[in-house]
Write a protein that holds these residues in place. Structure first.
Motif, PDB file in Angstrom:
ATOM      1  N   ASP A   1      24.108  48.735  43.309  1.00 46.45           N
ATOM      2  CA  ASP A   1      24.532  49.582  42.463  1.00 46.45           C
ATOM      3  C   ASP A   1      26.287  49.691  42.931  1.00 46.45           C
ATOM      4  O   ASP A   1      26.890  50.885  43.203  1.00 46.45           O
ATOM      5  N   VAL A   2      26.481  48.831  42.533  1.00 53.02           N
ATOM      6  CA  VAL A   2      28.011  48.640  42.493  1.00 53.02           C
ATOM      7  C   VAL A   2      28.679  49.217  41.371  1.00 53.02           C
ATOM      8  O   VAL A   2      28.496  48.443  40.386  1.00 53.02           O
ATOM      9  N   LYS A   3      30.342  50.084  41.171  1.00 52.86           N
ATOM     10  CA  LYS A   3      30.423  49.955  39.708  1.00 52.86           C
ATOM     11  C   LYS A   3      32.137  50.779  40.503  1.00 52.86           C
ATOM     12  O   LYS A   3      32.773  50.339  41.354  1.00 52.86           O
ATOM     13  N   PRO A   4      32.227  49.920  39.381  1.00 49.25           N
ATOM     14  CA  PRO A   4      34.444  49.917  39.758  1.00 49.25           C
ATOM     15  C   PRO A   4      35.073  50.612  40.018  1.00 49.25           C
ATOM     16  O   PRO A   4      34.487  52.132  39.527  1.00 49.25           O
ATOM     17  N   ASN A   5      35.692  51.250  41.006  1.00 49.70           N
ATOM     18  CA  ASN A   5      36.423  52.187  41.965  1.00 49.70           C
ATOM     19  C   ASN A   5      35.060  53.757  42.762  1.00 49.70           C
ATOM     20  O   ASN A   5      34.934  54.180  41.676  1.00 49.70           O
ATOM     21  N   PRO A   6      34.299  52.608  43.546  1.00 56.17           N
ATOM     22  CA  PRO A   6      33.027  53.351  43.933  1.00 56.17           C
ATOM     23  C   PRO A   6      33.502  54.624  44.021  1.00 56.17           C
ATOM     24  O   PRO A   6      34.144  55.007  44.689  1.00 56.17           O
ATOM     25  N   ASP A   7      32.372  55.705  43.917  1.00 52.35           N
ATOM     26  CA  ASP A   7      32.570  56.557  44.491  1.00 52.35           C
ATOM     27  C   ASP A   7      31.818  56.768  45.853  1.00 52.35           C
ATOM     28  O   ASP A   7      30.717  56.248  46.358  1.00 52.35           O
ATOM     29  N   ASP A   8      32.046  58.502  46.220  1.00 46.81           N
ATOM     30  CA  ASP A   8      30.972  58.512  47.359  1.00 46.81           C
ATOM     31  C   ASP A   8      29.693  58.611  47.470  1.00 46.81           C
ATOM     32  O   ASP A   8      28.795  58.637  48.398  1.00 46.81           O
ATOM     33  N   SER A   9      29.432  59.428  46.245  1.00 50.62           N
ATOM     34  CA  SER A   9      27.938  59.047  46.120  1.00 50.62           C
ATOM     35  C   SER A   9      26.947  57.673  46.101  1.00 50.62           C
ATOM     36  O   SER A   9      26.367  57.177  46.392  1.00 50.62           O
ATOM     37  N   LEU A  10      27.956  56.415  45.547  1.00 49.56           N
ATOM     38  CA  LEU A  10      27.015  55.553  46.305  1.00 49.56           C
ATOM     39  C   LEU A  10      27.073  55.103  47.593  1.00 49.56           C
ATOM     40  O   LEU A  10      26.186  54.091  47.752  1.00 49.56           O
ATOM     41  N   VAL A  11      28.615  55.213  48.040  1.00 46.03           N
ATOM     42  CA  VAL A  11      28.135  54.840  49.411  1.00 46.03           C
ATOM     43  C   VAL A  11      26.694  55.844  50.159  1.00 46.03           C
ATOM     44  O   VAL A  11      26.193  54.966  51.647  1.00 46.03           O
TER      45      VAL A  11
ATOM     46  N   ASP B   1      36.184  60.032  45.359  1.00 47.24           N
ATOM     47  CA  ASP B   1      35.737  61.098  45.113  1.00 47.24           C
ATOM     48  C   ASP B   1      35.204  61.788  44.016  1.00 47.24           C
ATOM     49  O   ASP B   1      35.524  61.476  43.033  1.00 47.24           O
ATOM     50  N   ALA B   2      33.889  61.819  44.067  1.00 49.39           N
ATOM     51  CA  ALA B   2      33.489  61.747  42.805  1.00 49.39           C
ATOM     52  C   ALA B   2      33.617  63.359  41.700  1.00 49.39           C
ATOM     53  O   ALA B   2      33.301  63.646  40.197  1.00 49.39           O
ATOM     54  N   GLU B   3      34.151  64.379  42.749  1.00 47.75           N
ATOM     55  CA  GLU B   3      33.980  65.282  41.750  1.00 47.75           C
ATOM     56  C   GLU B   3      35.710  64.996  41.621  1.00 47.75           C
ATOM     57  O   GLU B   3      35.647  66.391  40.331  1.00 47.75           O
ATOM     58  N   THR B   4      36.331  65.350  42.595  1.00 44.49           N
ATOM     59  CA  THR B   4      37.585  65.178  42.048  1.00 44.49           C
ATOM     60  C   THR B   4      38.668  63.723  40.577  1.00 44.49           C
ATOM     61  O   THR B   4      39.405  63.981  40.209  1.00 44.49           O
TER      62      THR B   4
ATOM     63  N   LYS C   1      41.220  59.458  45.043  1.00 47.06           N
ATOM     64  CA  LYS C   1      41.281  57.522  46.153  1.00 47.06           C
ATOM     65  C   LYS C   1      41.048  58.013  47.443  1.00 47.06           C
ATOM     66  O   LYS C   1      42.292  59.137  48.026  1.00 47.06           O
ATOM     67  N   ARG C   2      39.877  58.055  47.805  1.00 42.87           N
ATOM     68  CA  ARG C   2      40.159  58.096  49.720  1.00 42.87           C
ATOM     69  C   ARG C   2      40.300  56.945  50.623  1.00 42.87           C
ATOM     70  O   ARG C   2      39.676  56.323  49.920  1.00 42.87           O
ATOM     71  N   VAL C   3      40.943  56.773  51.038  1.00 43.73           N
ATOM     72  CA  VAL C   3      41.414  55.602  52.180  1.00 43.73           C
ATOM     73  C   VAL C   3      41.057  56.055  53.205  1.00 43.73           C
ATOM     74  O   VAL C   3      41.887  57.096  53.683  1.00 43.73           O
ATOM     75  N   ILE C   4      40.090  54.908  54.225  1.00 46.77           N
ATOM     76  CA  ILE C   4      39.866  54.987  55.251  1.00 46.77           C
ATOM     77  C   ILE C   4      40.136  53.506  56.131  1.00 46.77           C
ATOM     78  O   ILE C   4      40.310  52.415  55.160  1.00 46.77           O
ATOM     79  N   GLN C   5      40.695  53.499  57.442  1.00 52.89           N
ATOM     80  CA  GLN C   5      40.886  52.757  58.267  1.00 52.89           C
ATOM     81  C   GLN C   5      40.489  53.163  59.583  1.00 52.89           C
ATOM     82  O   GLN C   5      40.257  53.631  59.958  1.00 52.89           O
ATOM     83  N   SER C   6      39.555  51.632  59.635  1.00 53.89           N
ATOM     84  CA  SER C   6      38.587  51.469  60.670  1.00 53.89           C
ATOM     85  C   SER C   6      38.634  50.432  60.966  1.00 53.89           C
ATOM     86  O   SER C   6      38.353  49.265  59.746  1.00 53.89           O
ATOM     87  N   ASN C   7      38.777  49.554  62.604  1.00 55.37           N
ATOM     88  CA  ASN C   7      38.442  48.247  62.755  1.00 55.37           C
ATOM     89  C   ASN C   7      36.710  47.995  62.521  1.00 55.37           C
ATOM     90  O   ASN C   7      36.333  46.821  62.467  1.00 55.37           O
ATOM     91  N   LEU C   8      35.955  49.247  62.510  1.00 57.60           N
ATOM     92  CA  LEU C   8      34.545  49.401  62.092  1.00 57.60           C
ATOM     93  C   LEU C   8      34.136  48.519  60.939  1.00 57.60           C
ATOM     94  O   LEU C   8      32.873  47.818  60.942  1.00 57.60           O
TER      95      LEU C   8
END
Length: 377
Positions: A61-71, A144-147, A150-157
């Motif tokens: 269920d991957v779409k371009p510019n994936p949003d938090d609902s897909l996560v 962000d599905a509502e707004t 784009k939210r950027v997350i950075q983590s070595n995880l």
């Protein structure tokens, strides 16, 4: 103290199946998009896993510019699958989504499982486009599905354990995707090389990527079966990703993120649209001008005067865009002047606050961002 460390093993001149033969997974989660599945990109992997008797599940269920609902959907999937190996096969969206799922899965588990017992699945990123560099970075971009922001997350995880460059998976990419993604990689190299946080190591990656892109992108665009050019573009995209993973980027990406989110422009195409205007803006800074002169020299366009060399580089980038059929203004993309002016406050604010802006080589104002955007109309 400054430390340079690469966590991702890059495997190239191979196939994804040959790479899997080196592992002994017990349960596998494959992440991809419906288009790649339709093309049969996952078929060899599925055949191999079935042959080995390895249970697997596919999250498609991957779409371009994936949003938090897909996560959230992906989290349910991965909790059910319980994989010890995650393989993301696709473009930047598929890999970014897999990263976000990995990140939030581990963050949730941390609340209940102590660090010594918390096991991260082995994560292999297999790009089918040559542009984002997501296969070697610890960044992900989720909408962000509502707004729509784009939210950027950075983590070595979520840093991939391995990037598998299987060129056969790029041979069916449409020409426009090759152009868009190639210009994304080019923008990575140029912003990484001029970044405020550039290092000798990021410079080395960026310069080699720049050389490979100018030598191979046109052929990869014009000849779908040009295996050598496609291989070189895969390597260039990963090198560019390694470069900006250490140096950061700049306002070209900030503005592209904003325009892409508001007007639904593919990310690489947005970068191509913005790049010449940002380069011209950057000529006010002598340090950036000298760095552009370095790049111009690599193309045989060097002059005694760095300003002339930098101007020649901008002309070369413009010509490159024309050769690849990329847009020169927002109206080429069906975005009217009135739409841009109406959205200007949001465009400027989103770009100004973007995570890429602080590593721009010199201070940028909101008025600067607005002036650059108006040049694009």
């Amino acid at each position: 103290m400054r430390i340079h460390n690469e966590q991702t093993k890059i495997v190239y001149d191979t196939s994804i199946v040959d790479f899997l033969r080196e592992l002994s997974p017990k349960r596998v989660c494959l992440t991809s998009d419906p288009f790649m599945i339709k093309l049969g990109a996952l078929a060899p992997v599925e055949a191999y896993l079935k042959e080995q008797g390895v249970p697997y599940k596919i999250f498609s269920d991957v779409k371009p510019n994936p949003d938090d609902s897909l996560v959230q959907e992906g989290l349910v999937h991965i909790f059910n699958a319980k994989p010890d190996l995650i393989v993301a096969i696709g473009g930047g969206s598929a890999i970014d989504l897999a990263k976000a799922i990995m990140y939030f899965c581990l963050e949730i588990k941390k609340q209940f499982i102590s660090g010594e017992h918390l096991k991260k699945p082995y994560f292999a990123a297999v790009p089918t486009t040559s542009g984002t560099g997501s296969e070697v970075t610890n960044y992900t971009v989720i909408t962000d599905a509502e707004t729509g922001a784009k939210r950027v997350i950075q983590s070595n995880l979520m840093q991939p354990d391995a990037a598998v460059l299987d060129v056969s998976l790029t041979l069916t990419a449409p020409a426009n995707v090759t152009a868009d993604s190639g210009f994304d990689a080019l923008t990575h190299t140029m912003e990484a090389y001029t970044s405020l946080l550039a290092t000798p190591f990021s410079d080395a990656y960026a310069l080699k990527a720049f050389e490979l892109i100018f030598a191979n992108l046109v052929q990869a665009f014009e000849s779908a079966d040009s295996r050598c050019a496609k291989e070189n573009m895969q390597i260039a995209a990963s090198l560019a990703g390694l470069a900006f993973n250490h140096s950061g980027l700049g306002i070209n990406h900030s503005i592209a993120h904003s325009l892409g989110a508001i007007f639904h422009i593919p990310h690489g195409r947005a970068n191509a649209l913005v790049l010449p205007s940002v380069m011209a803006f950057n000529l006010k800074n002598q340090g950036v001008t000298r760095r552009y002169a370095d790049l111009a020299g690599m193309l045989g366009l060097g002059f005694d005067d760095p300003q002339r060399s930098a101007a020649a580089l901008i002309a070369a980038v413009e010509a490159f865009k024309v050769r690849l059929g990329l847009p020169s203004c927002l109206q080429d993309l069906g975005v009217a002047r009135e739409q841009v002016e109406q959205a200007m406050p949001r465009i400027v604010e989103d770009a100004f606050n973007d995570y890429c802006t602080p590593s721009h080589p010199f201070t940028v104002t909101r008025d600067d961002v607005a002036a650059i955007v108006r040049e694009l109309i």
